[in-house]
Structure formats: C-alpha cells, structure tokens
Design an enzyme around this catalytic site. Structure first.
Site, mmCIF file in Angstrom:
data_model
loop_
_atom_site.group_PDB
_atom_site.id
_atom_site.type_symbol
_atom_site.label_atom_id
_atom_site.label_comp_id
_atom_site.label_asym_id
_atom_site.label_seq_id
_atom_site.Cartn_x
_atom_site.Cartn_y
_atom_site.Cartn_z
ATOM 1 N N GLU A 271 106.608 -16.224 -14.968
ATOM 2 C CA GLU A 271 105.912 -15.078 -15.564
ATOM 3 C C GLU A 271 105.785 -15.275 -17.064
ATOM 4 O O GLU A 271 106.747 -15.658 -17.731
ATOM 5 C CB GLU A 271 106.680 -13.762 -15.346
ATOM 6 N N GLU A 325 99.415 -2.052 -13.396
ATOM 7 C CA GLU A 325 100.103 -1.393 -12.285
ATOM 8 C C GLU A 325 100.626 -0.038 -12.761
ATOM 9 O O GLU A 325 101.690 0.061 -13.359
ATOM 10 C CB GLU A 325 101.235 -2.274 -11.768
ATOM 11 N N LYS A 328 104.333 1.500 -11.935
ATOM 12 C CA LYS A 328 105.578 0.856 -12.342
ATOM 13 C C LYS A 328 106.381 1.791 -13.235
ATOM 14 O O LYS A 328 105.817 2.507 -14.065
ATOM 15 C CB LYS A 328 105.289 -0.450 -13.088
ATOM 16 N N GLU A 334 104.789 -1.739 -19.566
ATOM 17 C CA GLU A 334 105.070 -2.286 -18.235
ATOM 18 C C GLU A 334 103.917 -2.063 -17.268
ATOM 19 O O GLU A 334 103.758 -2.805 -16.300
ATOM 20 C CB GLU A 334 106.351 -1.664 -17.668
#
Length: 400
Positions: A271, A325, A328, A334
């Site tokens: 990542e 997203e 999350k 995030e």
C-alpha cells in the site's frame, strides 16, 4: 571530458534506449510492477465487472482485495487480471488449526483457480502497530498452515503467502542503512523472513510518506515526499542518494532484513497513496498533492525503476486505493485515498488522457475523444508520447 559529463551522456543514452523500447512495442510488457488496492468499504461502489473496466482504463493488470469476496473472485474469472486476496485479521485465530486452514483454502480459494488468477494470499494486514500488538502471535502459525494447505491441494505453484507489515515494525528507518526491527517483533520477523526465503515469497510493507509529512511538515520537504524534483538526501553510510521518501522507506526494510541475515528477500509495497481530502489538521491532504504523488509514482513505474539499494530490481507497488471509501472509520483522510469516486468518476485529474472520464456505472467505460485511439490501438501517438514524457521526466530528475 569530465566524469559528470560522461555520466550525463550515459544517462541520455539510456533515454534513447527507453524510447527505442517504446517504439518497438515492448514497453507495455515491462509495466507489470504496478497494482492497485480495491477496497470495498463504501456505498454504491461499481459492480466487479465494471471495476474490471476501470482497471483496464488505468492499464493496470494487478489488484488486491481485503477479503475473499466470492462475487469479485467469480467476476474476475478469465479477465487476465492478477488478484491478491486477504485473510481478515479476525479469522487468524481460527487458522491456528491446520485442518481449519485446509478447509479455508478449499472453500475460499480452490473453487476459483485457475480461471481467476489468484497470485497471493495476505495473512492479515498490519498485524503489529504501535497501538496493537495482540495479533502478531497468530501470524506465523496461520501462514504456515495456509501454505501447507496450498501444497496439499496442489495450489502452491500459483499462490504466494505473505503478510503486509506497517513501518511500525521498524525501530530505525533513517538513514535507510540504519534500518532495524523493533526488539518486540525481532523474533517474529526472523521467523517471517525464514518462511519467505524458504517459499520464495516477498516481504510486503505499507509505506505512506504522507504520514511522515503530515506529522512534520516544517521538517520534511513536500517535494521529497511527492517524488518531485528536489535535492534529496544521501545516506552517510552507503553514499546512496535518495530523491524520494518511499524508496528510502523500502530500503530501510531491506537493510533491517539484511541485519537478520536475509539479504536477498524482495521487498514490495502493498500500500502507498495520498489522500485528496482531510480534516483541518491533516496537512497536505489535497487533490493536487494526491494527483502529484500518484502521477509521479506511476511515471516511475512506467520507467521500471528500482530503489537506490536495488537499482537492478524493479520495485513492485500497489497504489492505495481504487475508490474513496465513505464508510471507513477514522479521520476524513481515511475515506479519501481513492483515484475514483464510488460512482466511478475520477476523484482528481491524474493528467493522463487515457483515463476514464465517465462513470463506471454506465454500460461500458468511455474515454475522452483525444484518447480513444490510445485505448483501442496501443500504437497511438498520444499514448506513446505520454509514456515517453513520463520516462524522460524521471531520467531528467536524476540528471540535474
């Protein structure tokens, strides 16, 4: 003629060599070290078959998911896209039992092979952090049992087993040659490295220069973390020069492994990414910085770069992430690492006209008129020009 001039001429020759590779049609075969993480913690994400179209618009043939979603694994059959799956952290206690591990592989992996190109199983994700070390003890028994199950079912020739670590496992990371593991995890890291060496699997890390910059924006130059042109830093022990933080982080892990006796373990990045939005205190989170980070990273992948300590070994990197997203937990950043929004539209302009400009929820992905030929015919002048400019920018940054 000075040695510096000779070096520049040599590097310019390499530019022309790269151009010849481009026009000979071989460059696409070499851009195999770039993947992207496909997280699913969001509302109204595109269906997996439409995600395949998005990946193709990015010219990416590798992805990773954070579970073994059967809909995704079925949809990716015969797509020729490599996929790495993840065993969720909460499942690891169950896999301490070899029979349970065999049943897991038999039900979660075997039904999809070989139509779906599952190339890796990540056993958990960041099992050791500064906040939580309770899961790290489950890692090695689970990895060993999963690998044995793959062997028993005849699948080990297709699939590697590993476990991505955060940089929290390092006691030291600067300069890179000082890289070492924390005493609390040194024994487990020794076992992990021994397993990876025996099974010829890579050591995966999650590397986020954004976090370092966010915490010390007045000490760390923004260009150094964004892969922009900058003076960089030279490791005083090896005299290796680093013009970006991510390569320094990768090499710090490689040096840490070498200190335990494992000099040939391949380090890959599971990542890395940059958020396009953040809370007021999350300095640096912006569409411009996210676009710059990911674009420059992709350019270096096009050029087939390795790190300063391993220049002859192309670095495998998985960008985080494919989608924003919104479900999350945690800070705003995030939720905003995606290149695409949940509706399939671009979260920011990466600067490549071959990128999709419409949503993935339409029947098929379409492209800007200037890039249509680049997508339909790989010899399009525009597409090759993009690759040429990408490689020239990388090389020129090294020259001056």
């Amino acid at each position: 003629m000075t040695s510096r001039t000779c070096t520049r001429l040599s590097n310019l020759f390499n530019v022309f060599l790269l151009l010849s590779l481009v026009f000979s049609g071989n460059i696409l075969q070499r851009v195999t070290s770039l993947g992207i993480n496909y997280g699913q913690v969001g509302n109204d994400l595109p269906s997996p078959d439409k995600v395949i179209n998005l990946l193709r618009s990015l010219r990416i043939t590798k992805t990773r998911i954070y579970d073994t979603n059967p809909q995704i694994l079925s949809s990716f059959a015969n797509s020729n896209i490599e996929i790495i799956v993840t065993i969720e952290n909460q499942v690891l206690p169950l896999l301490q039992d070899p029979q349970q591990a065999l049943q897991w592989v038999d039900s979660h992996i075997k039904p999809y092979i070989p139509a779906t190109r599952i190339t890796g199983i990540m056993v958990g994700n960041e099992l050791f952090t500064d906040e939580d070390s309770s899961l790290i003890g489950y890692m090695m028994p689970a990895m060993i049992n999963i690998h044995k199950a793959l062997v028993q079912l005849g699948l080990d020739r297709y699939i590697q087993v590993s476990s991505p670590c955060s940089l929290a496992v390092l006691a030291e990371s600067y300069p890179p040659s000082a890289g070492s593991f924390k005493p609390a995890v040194s024994s487990v890291m020794q076992q992990l490295l021994d397993f990876l060496e025996a099974t010829k699997s890579p050591f995966w890390i999650n590397a986020y220069p954004y976090f370092a910059y966010k915490d010390s924006p007045n000490k760390i130059p923004i260009d150094y973390v964004l892969f922009n042109r900058n003076i960089g830093m030279t490791d005083p022990n090896t005299r290796l020069h680093y013009d970006n933080m991510m390569y320094a982080q990768v090499d710090a892990v490689a040096f840490a492994a070498a200190k335990l006796g494992y000099r040939n373990i391949e380090v890959r990045v599971a990542e890395t990414g940059w958020p396009s939005k953040g809370d007021p205190g999350e300095i640096g989170a912006s569409p411009l910085n996210a676009a710059t980070y990911n674009r420059n990273l992709m350019m270096r992948q096009f050029a087939g770069e390795g790190t300063p300590a391993r220049r002859n070994s192309r670095l495998d990197v998985y960008i985080f992430a494919l989608f924003n997203e919104d479900m999350k937990p945690g800070p705003t950043s995030e939720k905003n690492y995606g290149i695409f929004r949940p509706d399939g539209s671009l979260a920011y302009n990466l600067g490549f006209s071959t990128m999709s400009t419409t949503t993935a929820n339409s029947e098929s992905v379409t492209y800007s008129s200037s890039a249509t030929k680049a997508v339909n015919k790989a010899t399009s002048l525009e597409y090759w020009t993009i690759l040429i400019l990408a490689m020239i920018q990388v090389v020129m940054l090294r020259l001056f």
